[in-house]
Scaffold this active site. Structure first.
Site, short mmCIF file in Angstrom:
data_model
loop_
_atom_site.label_atom_id
_atom_site.label_comp_id
_atom_site.label_asym_id
_atom_site.label_seq_id
_atom_site.Cartn_x
_atom_site.Cartn_y
_atom_site.Cartn_z
N ARG A 11 38.97 41.65 45.44
CA ARG A 11 40.10 41.51 46.37
C ARG A 11 40.07 42.57 47.47
O ARG A 11 40.54 42.31 48.57
CB ARG A 11 41.42 41.53 45.59
CG ARG A 11 41.58 40.30 44.71
CD ARG A 11 42.89 40.30 43.94
NE ARG A 11 43.09 41.49 43.15
CZ ARG A 11 42.76 41.63 41.87
NH1 ARG A 11 42.19 40.64 41.22
NH2 ARG A 11 42.99 42.76 41.23
N GLU A 34 43.12 49.56 32.69
CA GLU A 34 44.32 49.56 31.85
C GLU A 34 44.22 48.52 30.75
O GLU A 34 44.95 48.57 29.78
CB GLU A 34 45.59 49.40 32.68
CG GLU A 34 45.61 48.27 33.65
CD GLU A 34 45.01 48.60 35.02
OE1 GLU A 34 45.35 47.89 35.96
OE2 GLU A 34 44.18 49.52 35.14
#
Length: 175
Positions: A58, A95
């Protein structure tokens, strides 16, 4: 224009407990996308840099447009095994797992100053890995620019504590 209005939030994606901030709703609106690029370009003027790098995938959306406008070379930091020539690699924690990013060894020259652009910063693991790739290449990080900062996950704060310059266009909680 409030860019926050163009970000869609999706709970429990890609796994339970993650609140995903989706930029597809921002980039599909031509005015919001143009405003985002304009803001990145404006913020980049504070820094002296020779190249622009972005993190797959992205980050490529934003950085390639900025690279075109500023007429600066664009360097892709890619996922493992996506680049065909000799690479530098850095493993890092996400994460929700682990990953590796790589850069072609000939993409950055000694003493390049690199602006790193990505769509989002959460815990900062990916950004720190990107900085390591730049530094392994004997270049330096001029600054980071992120479209979205998940401020409660402290990634931006951690980069700043490590003496990196950071710009964030939008702040959201990460949970």
């Amino acid at each position: 224009m409030n860019l926050k209005n163009f970000i869609r939030s999706i709970p429990d994606y890609p796994k339970k407990g993650i609140l995903f901030r989706d930029i597809t709703t921002l980039i599909k609106d031509e005015k919001a996308f143009a405003e985002t690029i304009n803001q990145i370009v404006e913020r980049s003027k504070k820094y002296n840099f020779t190249k622009i790098a972005a993190i797959e995938s992205r980050g490529f959306v934003f950085a390639s447009a900025v690279s075109y406008i500023l007429k600066k070379p664009f360097v892709m930091l890619r996922k493992k095994n996506k680049l065909p020539a000799d690479v530098h690699s850095v493993d890092f924690e996400l994460e929700y797992g682990t990953a590796t990013i790589e850069v072609h060894k000939d993409s950055l020259d000694k003493n390049d100053s690199v602006l790193i652009i990505d769509d989002l910063i959460a815990t900062g693991g990916t950004a720190e890995a990107a900085a390591k790739l730049v530094e392994i290449s004997e270049s330096k990080v001029a600054a980071f620019i992120f479209v979205i900062n998940l401020f409660d996950l402290s990634g931006s704060d951690n980069l700043i504590k490590n003496n990196y310059k950071v710009e964030n266009l939008i702040d959201f909680p990460g949970h």
